[in-house]
Design a protein around this motif. Structure first.
Motif, short mmCIF file in Angstrom:
data_model
loop_
_atom_site.label_atom_id
_atom_site.label_comp_id
_atom_site.label_asym_id
_atom_site.label_seq_id
_atom_site.Cartn_x
_atom_site.Cartn_y
_atom_site.Cartn_z
N SER A 181 0.83 -1.20 0.00
CA SER A 181 0.00 0.00 0.00
C SER A 181 0.86 1.26 0.00
O SER A 181 0.63 2.19 -0.76
CB SER A 181 -0.92 0.00 1.22
OG SER A 181 -1.62 1.22 1.32
N ARG A 182 1.88 1.23 0.82
CA ARG A 182 2.77 2.39 0.94
C ARG A 182 3.68 2.56 -0.27
O ARG A 182 3.84 3.67 -0.80
CB ARG A 182 3.61 2.24 2.21
CG ARG A 182 4.53 3.44 2.50
CD ARG A 182 5.30 3.23 3.79
NE ARG A 182 6.19 2.07 3.70
CZ ARG A 182 6.02 0.96 4.40
NH1 ARG A 182 5.00 0.84 5.24
NH2 ARG A 182 6.86 -0.06 4.27
N SER A 183 4.26 1.48 -0.73
CA SER A 183 5.27 1.58 -1.79
C SER A 183 4.67 1.77 -3.18
O SER A 183 5.36 2.26 -4.08
CB SER A 183 6.17 0.34 -1.78
OG SER A 183 5.42 -0.83 -2.00
N PHE A 184 3.40 1.40 -3.37
CA PHE A 184 2.77 1.55 -4.68
C PHE A 184 1.65 2.60 -4.68
O PHE A 184 0.98 2.77 -5.69
CB PHE A 184 2.21 0.21 -5.17
CG PHE A 184 3.27 -0.70 -5.72
CD1 PHE A 184 3.55 -0.72 -7.07
CD2 PHE A 184 4.01 -1.52 -4.89
CE1 PHE A 184 4.52 -1.56 -7.59
CE2 PHE A 184 4.99 -2.36 -5.39
CZ PHE A 184 5.25 -2.38 -6.75
N LYS A 185 1.45 3.25 -3.54
CA LYS A 185 0.42 4.28 -3.45
C LYS A 185 -0.97 3.75 -3.81
O LYS A 185 -1.73 4.34 -4.59
CB LYS A 185 0.76 5.49 -4.34
CG LYS A 185 2.13 6.09 -4.07
CD LYS A 185 2.26 6.60 -2.66
CE LYS A 185 3.62 7.23 -2.40
NZ LYS A 185 3.83 7.58 -0.99
N VAL A 186 -1.28 2.58 -3.23
CA VAL A 186 -2.61 1.98 -3.40
C VAL A 186 -3.31 1.99 -2.05
O VAL A 186 -2.68 1.68 -1.03
CB VAL A 186 -2.49 0.52 -3.91
CG1 VAL A 186 -3.87 -0.13 -4.02
CG2 VAL A 186 -1.78 0.49 -5.26
N GLU A 187 -4.59 2.37 -2.01
CA GLU A 187 -5.32 2.40 -0.75
C GLU A 187 -5.25 1.04 -0.05
O GLU A 187 -5.35 0.00 -0.70
CB GLU A 187 -6.79 2.76 -1.01
CG GLU A 187 -6.99 4.15 -1.59
CD GLU A 187 -8.44 4.40 -1.94
OE1 GLU A 187 -9.32 3.87 -1.21
OE2 GLU A 187 -8.70 5.10 -2.92
N LYS A 188 -5.10 1.07 1.26
CA LYS A 188 -4.88 -0.16 2.01
C LYS A 188 -6.02 -1.16 1.82
O LYS A 188 -5.78 -2.37 1.69
CB LYS A 188 -4.70 0.17 3.50
CG LYS A 188 -4.12 -0.97 4.31
CD LYS A 188 -3.93 -0.57 5.77
CE LYS A 188 -2.98 0.60 5.89
NZ LYS A 188 -2.73 0.95 7.31
N GLU A 189 -7.24 -0.66 1.77
CA GLU A 189 -8.38 -1.57 1.61
C GLU A 189 -8.44 -2.17 0.21
O GLU A 189 -9.19 -3.13 -0.03
CB GLU A 189 -9.69 -0.86 1.92
CG GLU A 189 -9.99 0.35 1.08
CD GLU A 189 -9.45 1.63 1.69
OE1 GLU A 189 -10.00 2.71 1.35
OE2 GLU A 189 -8.51 1.57 2.51
N LYS A 190 -7.66 -1.63 -0.72
CA LYS A 190 -7.62 -2.17 -2.07
C LYS A 190 -6.47 -3.16 -2.25
O LYS A 190 -6.27 -3.69 -3.36
CB LYS A 190 -7.47 -1.03 -3.08
CG LYS A 190 -8.64 -0.03 -3.11
CD LYS A 190 -9.91 -0.71 -3.58
CE LYS A 190 -11.08 0.26 -3.63
NZ LYS A 190 -10.92 1.28 -4.69
N CYS A 191 -5.72 -3.41 -1.19
CA CYS A 191 -4.69 -4.45 -1.22
C CYS A 191 -5.32 -5.73 -0.67
O CYS A 191 -5.60 -5.81 0.53
CB CYS A 191 -3.47 -4.04 -0.39
SG CYS A 191 -2.52 -2.68 -1.11
N ILE A 192 -5.56 -6.67 -1.53
CA ILE A 192 -6.33 -7.87 -1.15
C ILE A 192 -5.38 -9.03 -0.82
O ILE A 192 -4.47 -9.34 -1.57
CB ILE A 192 -7.31 -8.27 -2.26
CG1 ILE A 192 -6.59 -8.49 -3.59
CG2 ILE A 192 -8.38 -7.20 -2.42
CD1 ILE A 192 -7.48 -9.03 -4.69
#
Length: 401
Positions: A181-192
């Motif tokens: 989430s942090r390294s790719f700038k993706v919302e945490k809830e979108k990391c499945i």
């Protein structure tokens, strides 16, 4: 042909404003939830390849298409029975505009980003990170791209597709969810958290047969060792820098009845002729998929490659050979962890120590697992170890609409 591709790629950069208009218009296209497209490399580490094979096997009425760049061997994909087109071919353009779900292996250039408006893009990635990724990189050559000193990130992302984020990102545990989430700038809830499709093969008996290349160099009474070092951003000839005494290694393998196979990163450039004189040391072809037979490997030897994190799921011994740890972590890539705390296995820092550890592989696997806290480290990186990663991913997206 190379000249034509160069002109085409240069044209894409020159007409970037037009491409952004094309991207906006692509939102007008009606998306078909039954079309799932895949992009990126079709190799050992491709989670997309294994996910696509799972979906095809389920016969769920999903149309699977591979839409790839010109540098990808499209015939290899078609030989595996998949529908495949180049991204800017007529069929590639049509399907890029129709596919509702698009899966990539590394960055958005794996798909035709300019025709992806309105689709759901998921990054399946290609390895649980030990090395810092993207925006977490603070040193080494890659830091200049992800953390430039003089230009804002949003401005850089206008010109570099590698800096654009996907909608969803595949993770393997709560810890890796935070990291991705942090390294790719993706919302945490979108990391499945589903696990990696390529590792499902560890939990099935369908992959018992060794590849023909290995069978031709291997006797049934011998044990397999595979050496898989990581890629260095610096591009140095690290195999020479490692100073492994291959002559001595070959003697040990003959004595202990081991066959030592080396699988290098596809980008690695070395003189492969140095291995031709050895009877028990062999270089694996770049295009050989190692995952179907990793369960048959007795021991993995590596340094910083994320392959060891996958290999934890097999409950087999791992020997670490970080001969250039200080140099690598300062000049090539920062690490997320204290190296010794997340590498459950003996560490060798020179050729002599490596020979010693290989000679001691006769210890039982139970003693190895207990001594090096294998299970504890495995639980850090993997929430699931059941061979159902592809199933979870399929269910997640098929139940979305």
């Amino acid at each position: 042909m190379k000249k034509i591709r160069s002109i085409f790629n240069s044209g894409l950069k020159v007409f970037r404003p037009i491409l952004y208009l094309l991207y906006l218009f692509s939102f007008l296209s009606k998306r078909d939830v039954s079309i799932w497209s895949f992009g990126g490399d079709y190799n050992s580490f491709s989670n997309g390849k294994y996910l696509a094979k799972y979906i095809r096997k389920q016969n769920k009425g999903i149309r699977i298409v591979w839409l790839v760049r010109r540098n990808i061997d499209i015939n290899k994909i078609r030989k595996d029975g998949f529908e495949a087109y180049y991204q800017w071919s007529l069929n590639g353009i049509k399907l890029s505009l129709k596919a509702k779900y698009q899966f990539l292996n590394s960055y958005v250039f794996d798909i035709n980003y300019w025709l992806s408006g309105g689709s759901i893009i998921t990054n399946l990635w290609h390895g649980v990170p030990l090395k810092k990724l993207n925006y977490d990189i603070k040193s080494g050559p890659s830091a200049k791209l992800f953390n430039p000193k003089y230009l804002p990130r949003w401005f850089m992302s206008l010109f570099i597709l590698r800096l654009k984020s996907s909608h969803y990102f595949l993770a393997t545990s709560e810890m890796t969810k935070e990291m991705f989430s942090r390294s790719f700038k993706v919302e945490k809830e979108k990391c499945i958290i589903c696990g990696y499709p390529r590792n499902d093969s560890f939990f099935t008996s369908e992959n018992d047969a060794l590849p023909q290349y290995i069978q031709s160099k291997y006797n049934s009474d011998e044990k397999l060792i595979i050496y898989m070092p990581t890629w260095r951003d610096s591009g140095n000839d690290f195999l020479t820098d490692s100073k492994i005494d291959f002559s001595e290694l070959n003697k040990i393998c003959v004595k202990e009845k081991y066959k030592y196979f080396i699988k290098l990163h596809p980008l690695t450039s070395i003189d492969t002729s140095i291995f031709e004189k050895f009877s028990h040391i062999h270089l694996l072809p770049n295009n050989l998929d190692v995952y179907p037979f990793l369960n048959e490997v007795h021991c993995l030897i590596t340094d910083y490659s994320s392959i060891y994190i996958d290999f934890l799921l097999t409950n087999k011994p791992i020997i670490f050979y970080p001969f250039d740890l200080e140099k690598y972590s300062t000049q090539d890539r920062d690490l997320y962890f204290d190296y010794s705390s997340v590498t459950p296995g003996p560490k060798a820092t020179n050729s002599q120590q490596l020979m010693k550890e290989i000679s001691r592989l006769g210890r039982t696997e139970a003693e190895y697992l207990e001594k090096y806290n294998h299970e504890e480290v495995k639980e850090m990186f993997w929430k699931f170890h059941d061979g159902k990663s592809s199933e979870r991913i399929y269910n997640f997206f098929s139940n979305m609409d």
